[in-house]
Motif scaffolding. Structure first.
Motif, PDB file in Angstrom:
ATOM      1  N   SER A  42       0.835  -1.199   0.000  1.00  0.00           N
ATOM      2  CA  SER A  42       0.000   0.000   0.000  1.00  0.00           C
ATOM      3  C   SER A  42       0.864   1.242   0.000  1.00  0.00           C
ATOM      4  N   ASN A  43       0.358   2.286  -0.654  1.00  0.00           N
ATOM      5  CA  ASN A  43       1.036   3.582  -0.715  1.00  0.00           C
ATOM      6  C   ASN A  43       2.503   3.473  -1.123  1.00  0.00           C
TER       7      ASN A  43
ATOM      8  N   ASN B  81       5.894   4.252  -3.297  1.00  0.00           N
ATOM      9  CA  ASN B  81       6.450   5.283  -4.177  1.00  0.00           C
ATOM     10  C   ASN B  81       6.565   4.637  -5.558  1.00  0.00           C
TER      11      ASN B  81
ATOM     12  N   GLY C 109       2.184   9.594  -3.946  1.00  0.00           N
ATOM     13  CA  GLY C 109       0.809   9.349  -3.563  1.00  0.00           C
ATOM     14  C   GLY C 109      -0.143   9.668  -4.705  1.00  0.00           C
TER      15      GLY C 109
ATOM     16  N   ASP D  50      -4.003   4.296  -5.895  1.00  0.00           N
ATOM     17  CA  ASP D  50      -2.820   4.127  -5.044  1.00  0.00           C
ATOM     18  C   ASP D  50      -1.738   3.287  -5.697  1.00  0.00           C
ATOM     19  N   ARG D  51      -2.132   2.218  -6.402  1.00  0.00           N
ATOM     20  CA  ARG D  51      -1.145   1.296  -6.939  1.00  0.00           C
ATOM     21  C   ARG D  51      -1.138   1.275  -8.463  1.00  0.00           C
TER      22      ARG D  51
END
Lengths: 113, 112
Positions: free
Chosen positions: B29-30, B32, B52, B71-72
């Protein structure tokens, strides 16, 4: 100052021999040094990495040697195998808020039987 | 475990046509997220990074753009391709700033 200089550009090693690839840097803010292995047509894969608080790191047949005073680091591949034939990139990053990996130009390794 | 996908794997596009390359990361998750370009026989050049959703930073001015709608998910786009846009495009992700970056399988783009 952001450069990482990698040598040699290409390397031919006999099976069972030691492959040595060298990198040098100028930016003393670099604090993380990974090596990547890339096969043709594939993305680079993280191989091994080192931080400057240690002088050597070994994982299997792969060893990174790090000389902080000389600002140099090198990858040694022991007992080189034909399957190791790939392009190897050294890289460096300053962990202080930096997102950019600075890559060397790569070394094409050929391990011949 | 984490995996990163890129598609398409290969793409041949005429000069002046639009471009959309997609990258997705699973298992974290989250992250870079990064877009790199690798010219033949050369090293990797960072194009964009994102920390983000909706947050994009450009490293190299050019006719490419990036977006992060989820997010991804990370997308590389162009409205009009140039011959010089040909290359191997790599998406990467990392957990922390200044740490390990993990690369996807890449997209080979040929602009004709």
């Amino acid at each position: 100052q952001q450069q990482v200089k990698q040598s040699p550009q290409s390397l031919i090693v006999q099976k069972g021999g030691i492959s040595i690839i060298n990198c040098a840097y100028e930016n003393t803010a670099f604090d993380y040094f990974p090596w990547y292995q890339q096969f043709p047509g594939k993305g680079p894969a993280l191989l091994i990495a080192i931080r400057p608080d240690v002088s050597e790191k070994k994982e299997g047949r792969f060893t990174i040697s790090f000389n902080k005073s000389a600002k140099q680091f090198s990858l040694h591949i022991m007992d080189s195998q034909p399957g190791d034939s790939a392009t190897y990139f050294c890289a460096a990053i300053s962990g202080a808020g930096s997102y950019q990996l600075t890559f060397g130009k790569g070394t094409k390794l050929s391990v011949i039987p | 475990s984490q995996t990163i996908h890129q598609w398409p794997a290969t793409l041949v596009q005429p000069v002046g046509s639009p471009l959309s390359l997609e990258c997705t990361v699973e298992g974290t998750s989250n992250p870079n997220l990064y877009w790199y370009r690798q010219a033949a026989g050369r090293g990797l050049q960072l194009l964009f990074y994102s920390v983000g959703i909706g947050q994009i930073s450009s490293e190299v001015p050019q006719n490419l753009s990036a977006s992060r709608p989820q997010d991804r998910q990370f997308i590389l786009s162009s409205k009009k391709l140039l011959l010089s846009d040909s290359g191997f495009y790599l998406c990467a992700w990392s957990v922390i700033v200044g740490g390990e970056q993990y690369f996807g399988p890449g997209t080979r783009l040929t602009v004709t």
